[in-house]
Write a protein that holds these residues in place. Sequence first.
Motif, PDB file in Angstrom:
ATOM      1  N   LEU A  34       0.907  -2.390 -21.580  1.00 48.67           N
ATOM      2  CA  LEU A  34       1.690  -3.097 -20.705  1.00 48.67           C
ATOM      3  C   LEU A  34       2.619  -2.298 -19.634  1.00 48.67           C
ATOM      4  CD1 LEU A  34       2.279  -6.518 -22.915  1.00 48.67           C
ATOM      5  CD2 LEU A  34       0.862  -6.172 -20.711  1.00 48.67           C
ATOM      6  N   SER A  35       3.264  -1.338 -20.956  1.00 46.51           N
ATOM      7  CA  SER A  35       4.297  -0.633 -20.015  1.00 46.51           C
ATOM      8  C   SER A  35       3.524   0.405 -19.137  1.00 46.51           C
ATOM      9  CB  SER A  35       5.098   0.157 -21.037  1.00 46.51           C
ATOM     10  OG  SER A  35       5.980  -0.822 -21.550  1.00 46.51           O
ATOM     11  N   ASP A  36       2.414   0.984 -19.666  1.00 47.75           N
ATOM     12  CA  ASP A  36       1.530   1.852 -18.905  1.00 47.75           C
ATOM     13  C   ASP A  36       0.992   1.283 -17.764  1.00 47.75           C
ATOM     14  OD1 ASP A  36       2.117   3.956 -20.560  1.00 47.75           O
ATOM     15  OD2 ASP A  36      -0.067   4.015 -21.384  1.00 47.75           O
ATOM     16  N   LEU A  37       0.678   0.016 -17.717  1.00 50.06           N
ATOM     17  CA  LEU A  37       0.144  -0.599 -16.534  1.00 50.06           C
ATOM     18  C   LEU A  37       1.241  -0.941 -15.391  1.00 50.06           C
ATOM     19  CD1 LEU A  37      -2.691  -1.381 -15.685  1.00 50.06           C
ATOM     20  CD2 LEU A  37      -2.328  -3.649 -16.799  1.00 50.06           C
ATOM     21  N   LYS A  38       2.224  -1.337 -15.935  1.00 53.59           N
ATOM     22  CA  LYS A  38       3.535  -1.721 -15.036  1.00 53.59           C
ATOM     23  C   LYS A  38       3.805  -0.392 -14.389  1.00 53.59           C
ATOM     24  CE  LYS A  38       7.468  -1.691 -16.726  1.00 53.59           C
ATOM     25  NZ  LYS A  38       8.294  -0.593 -16.115  1.00 53.59           N
ATOM     26  N   ASP A  39       4.054   0.885 -14.999  1.00 59.49           N
ATOM     27  CA  ASP A  39       4.237   1.901 -14.579  1.00 59.49           C
ATOM     28  C   ASP A  39       3.068   2.520 -13.358  1.00 59.49           C
ATOM     29  OD1 ASP A  39       6.530   2.235 -16.168  1.00 59.49           O
ATOM     30  OD2 ASP A  39       5.764   3.394 -17.416  1.00 59.49           O
ATOM     31  N   PHE A  40       1.992   2.330 -13.866  1.00 61.05           N
ATOM     32  CA  PHE A  40       0.856   2.602 -13.096  1.00 61.05           C
ATOM     33  C   PHE A  40       1.005   1.817 -11.437  1.00 61.05           C
ATOM     34  CE2 PHE A  40      -3.322   1.576 -11.635  1.00 61.05           C
ATOM     35  CZ  PHE A  40      -3.963   2.594 -10.999  1.00 61.05           C
ATOM     36  N   ILE A  41       1.141   0.702 -11.682  1.00 67.76           N
ATOM     37  CA  ILE A  41       1.073  -0.197 -10.276  1.00 67.76           C
ATOM     38  C   ILE A  41       2.346   0.022  -9.508  1.00 67.76           C
ATOM     39  CG2 ILE A  41       1.285  -2.361  -9.564  1.00 67.76           C
ATOM     40  CD1 ILE A  41      -1.146  -2.039 -10.718  1.00 67.76           C
ATOM     41  N   HIS A  42       3.417   0.458 -10.079  1.00 63.52           N
ATOM     42  CA  HIS A  42       4.799   0.796  -9.565  1.00 63.52           C
ATOM     43  C   HIS A  42       4.378   2.356  -8.740  1.00 63.52           C
ATOM     44  CE1 HIS A  42       9.041   1.138  -8.610  1.00 63.52           C
ATOM     45  NE2 HIS A  42       8.743   2.478  -8.917  1.00 63.52           N
ATOM     46  N   GLU A  43       3.807   3.064  -9.322  1.00 66.99           N
ATOM     47  CA  GLU A  43       3.569   4.446  -8.902  1.00 66.99           C
ATOM     48  C   GLU A  43       2.591   4.320  -7.735  1.00 66.99           C
ATOM     49  OE1 GLU A  43       2.378   7.232 -12.030  1.00 66.99           O
ATOM     50  OE2 GLU A  43       4.424   6.659 -13.055  1.00 66.99           O
ATOM     51  N   CYS A  44       1.370   3.564  -7.911  1.00 66.85           N
ATOM     52  CA  CYS A  44       0.482   3.447  -6.524  1.00 66.85           C
ATOM     53  C   CYS A  44       1.289   2.638  -5.601  1.00 66.85           C
ATOM     54  CB  CYS A  44      -0.803   2.518  -7.258  1.00 66.85           C
ATOM     55  SG  CYS A  44      -1.813   3.530  -8.433  1.00 66.85           S
ATOM     56  N   SER A  45       1.966   1.826  -5.926  1.00 69.29           N
ATOM     57  CA  SER A  45       2.694   0.971  -4.793  1.00 69.29           C
ATOM     58  C   SER A  45       3.406   1.867  -3.942  1.00 69.29           C
ATOM     59  CB  SER A  45       3.400  -0.137  -5.235  1.00 69.29           C
ATOM     60  OG  SER A  45       4.148  -0.813  -4.273  1.00 69.29           O
ATOM     61  N   ASN A  46       4.040   2.861  -4.518  1.00 71.80           N
ATOM     62  CA  ASN A  46       5.251   3.728  -3.579  1.00 71.80           C
ATOM     63  C   ASN A  46       4.381   5.101  -3.200  1.00 71.80           C
ATOM     64  OD1 ASN A  46       7.728   2.160  -3.747  1.00 71.80           O
ATOM     65  ND2 ASN A  46       6.921   2.088  -5.786  1.00 71.80           N
ATOM     66  N   ASP A  47       3.063   5.338  -3.669  1.00 69.28           N
ATOM     67  CA  ASP A  47       2.370   6.559  -3.254  1.00 69.28           C
ATOM     68  C   ASP A  47       1.843   6.225  -2.024  1.00 69.28           C
ATOM     69  OD1 ASP A  47       0.977   8.605  -3.018  1.00 69.28           O
ATOM     70  OD2 ASP A  47       0.589   8.968  -4.923  1.00 69.28           O
ATOM     71  N   PRO A  48       2.000   6.899  -0.745  1.00 63.57           N
ATOM     72  CA  PRO A  48       1.573   6.613   0.487  1.00 63.57           C
ATOM     73  C   PRO A  48       0.232   7.242   0.706  1.00 63.57           C
ATOM     74  CG  PRO A  48       3.125   8.577   0.570  1.00 63.57           C
ATOM     75  CD  PRO A  48       3.293   7.955  -0.510  1.00 63.57           C
ATOM     76  N   THR A  49      -0.316   8.092  -0.413  1.00 60.04           N
ATOM     77  CA  THR A  49      -1.421   8.468   0.076  1.00 60.04           C
ATOM     78  C   THR A  49      -2.747   7.305  -0.831  1.00 60.04           C
ATOM     79  OG1 THR A  49      -1.673   9.503  -2.184  1.00 60.04           O
ATOM     80  CG2 THR A  49      -0.806  10.787  -0.388  1.00 60.04           C
ATOM     81  N   ILE A  50      -2.199   6.452  -1.642  1.00 62.65           N
ATOM     82  CA  ILE A  50      -3.161   5.524  -2.191  1.00 62.65           C
ATOM     83  C   ILE A  50      -3.162   4.144  -1.356  1.00 62.65           C
ATOM     84  CG2 ILE A  50      -3.288   4.131  -4.234  1.00 62.65           C
ATOM     85  CD1 ILE A  50      -1.824   6.296  -5.753  1.00 62.65           C
ATOM     86  N   ARG A  51      -4.305   3.977  -1.096  1.00 63.89           N
ATOM     87  CA  ARG A  51      -4.735   2.813  -0.146  1.00 63.89           C
ATOM     88  C   ARG A  51      -5.108   1.492  -0.878  1.00 63.89           C
ATOM     89  NH1 ARG A  51      -6.152   5.268   4.662  1.00 63.89           N
ATOM     90  NH2 ARG A  51      -6.350   3.412   5.385  1.00 63.89           N
ATOM     91  N   CYS A  52      -5.811   1.765  -2.144  1.00 66.19           N
ATOM     92  CA  CYS A  52      -6.197   0.553  -2.827  1.00 66.19           C
ATOM     93  C   CYS A  52      -6.019   1.023  -4.478  1.00 66.19           C
ATOM     94  CB  CYS A  52      -7.748   0.190  -2.510  1.00 66.19           C
ATOM     95  SG  CYS A  52      -8.551  -1.111  -3.349  1.00 66.19           S
ATOM     96  N   VAL A  53      -5.884  -0.263  -4.864  1.00 68.23           N
ATOM     97  CA  VAL A  53      -5.697  -0.009  -6.649  1.00 68.23           C
ATOM     98  C   VAL A  53      -6.640  -0.969  -7.229  1.00 68.23           C
ATOM     99  CG1 VAL A  53      -3.977  -0.116  -8.565  1.00 68.23           C
ATOM    100  CG2 VAL A  53      -3.260   0.627  -6.145  1.00 68.23           C
ATOM    101  N   ALA A  54      -7.222  -0.597  -8.421  1.00 70.50           N
ATOM    102  CA  ALA A  54      -7.781  -1.579  -9.157  1.00 70.50           C
ATOM    103  C   ALA A  54      -7.787  -1.359 -10.474  1.00 70.50           C
ATOM    104  CB  ALA A  54      -9.520  -1.021  -8.946  1.00 70.50           C
ATOM    105  N   ILE A  55      -8.144  -2.552 -11.390  1.00 69.86           N
ATOM    106  CA  ILE A  55      -7.986  -2.655 -12.804  1.00 69.86           C
ATOM    107  C   ILE A  55      -9.309  -3.049 -13.389  1.00 69.86           C
ATOM    108  CG2 ILE A  55      -6.584  -3.411 -14.670  1.00 69.86           C
ATOM    109  CD1 ILE A  55      -4.373  -4.407 -12.597  1.00 69.86           C
ATOM    110  N   SER A  56      -9.637  -2.493 -14.397  1.00 74.19           N
ATOM    111  CA  SER A  56     -10.861  -2.902 -15.043  1.00 74.19           C
ATOM    112  C   SER A  56     -10.648  -2.461 -16.616  1.00 74.19           C
ATOM    113  CB  SER A  56     -11.942  -2.080 -14.673  1.00 74.19           C
ATOM    114  OG  SER A  56     -13.203  -2.598 -14.953  1.00 74.19           O
ATOM    115  N   GLY A  57     -11.568  -2.636 -17.433  1.00 80.24           N
ATOM    116  CA  GLY A  57     -11.709  -2.461 -18.976  1.00 80.24           C
ATOM    117  C   GLY A  57     -12.811  -1.390 -19.235  1.00 80.24           C
ATOM    118  N   ARG A  58     -12.807  -0.650 -20.239  1.00 79.00           N
ATOM    119  CA  ARG A  58     -13.690   0.144 -20.738  1.00 79.00           C
ATOM    120  C   ARG A  58     -14.231  -0.592 -22.045  1.00 79.00           C
ATOM    121  NH1 ARG A  58     -14.806   3.923 -17.099  1.00 79.00           N
ATOM    122  NH2 ARG A  58     -13.319   5.670 -17.138  1.00 79.00           N
ATOM    123  N   GLY A  59     -15.552  -0.481 -22.006  1.00 78.95           N
ATOM    124  CA  GLY A  59     -16.499  -1.132 -23.142  1.00 78.95           C
ATOM    125  C   GLY A  59     -16.950  -2.167 -22.573  1.00 78.95           C
ATOM    126  N   ARG A  60     -17.336  -3.332 -23.595  1.00 77.27           N
ATOM    127  CA  ARG A  60     -17.893  -4.545 -23.190  1.00 77.27           C
ATOM    128  C   ARG A  60     -16.838  -5.545 -22.782  1.00 77.27           C
ATOM    129  NH1 ARG A  60     -18.001  -8.456 -27.427  1.00 77.27           N
ATOM    130  NH2 ARG A  60     -16.987  -7.820 -29.360  1.00 77.27           N
TER     131      ARG A  60
END
Length: 266
Positions: A34-60
């Motif tokens: 949960l902490s990792d995902l929060k930090d990931f979203i925060h960083e993507c939100s504030n990085d001007p080079t990133i234009r789209c963000v996605a979340i998925s899962g490994r495995g089934r």
Amino acid sequence: MYTQLDIETHFEGKLKIAYLNQPETMNALTKPSLSDLKDFIHECSNDPTIRCVAISGRGRAFCSGQNLDDAFVTGNEHQDHDIIRKIVTDYYNPLVMELTRCKKPVVALVNGPAVGAGAMLALICDFVLANNKAYFSQAFSNIGLIPDTGGTYFLPKLLGRQLANYLAFTGKRLSAEESKSYGLVAEVFAEEEFNSKSMEILEKMANMPTAAIKLTKKAFANSYNNTLKEQLELEADLQQEAAGTEDFIEGVNAFLQKRKPDYKGK
């Protein structure tokens, strides 16, 4: 950097995908993830080079919800009685706020079961693309809990009061197609084409006028509490802001010149 996520970058860095990467638990959520995902979203939100963000899962699975072993110490007579409140307020709520405030479009790629907090993690994204083998379940009531991860806020707005009550009270599984029919899922793709079809949509999102999408998200978010008059005034303000972007100028020029626009997200 991230201990619980697998990160992929595509389209010259404009798209980032975070994969929950604990397939042995069907990507059950833990405090570190949960902490990792929060930090990931925060960083993507504030990085001007990133234009789209996605979340998925490994495995089934996409996500099976909270990992109960992470939340409770079995047999510990000194277990903190406020542990659930602390997990919700310290881990889930900050993630929900980061996701809903993200300046970039956030897409859930639901590759398999999405249960409990895992279902809500998908549904609070801007939209959901699902594998036809996926299903969604508000399984909180199965262990005597209420929907969290924004569930009590978003479910009635997405579904209406009666259907939100029904799914929350019963924990009924909804197939991907049923979820689409209820307006919870934007697109459902066959398992064998899920990756390719999803990437086509993500590529389109990564090349859209990102500033306008950010302002659209802001307008929609404010519509929950605004009067019609307040919302119309906000539309005028945000439309003027959108008209001041480089992407608006590029969009108009491309239309007049009968060519495909080359948006920079500015």
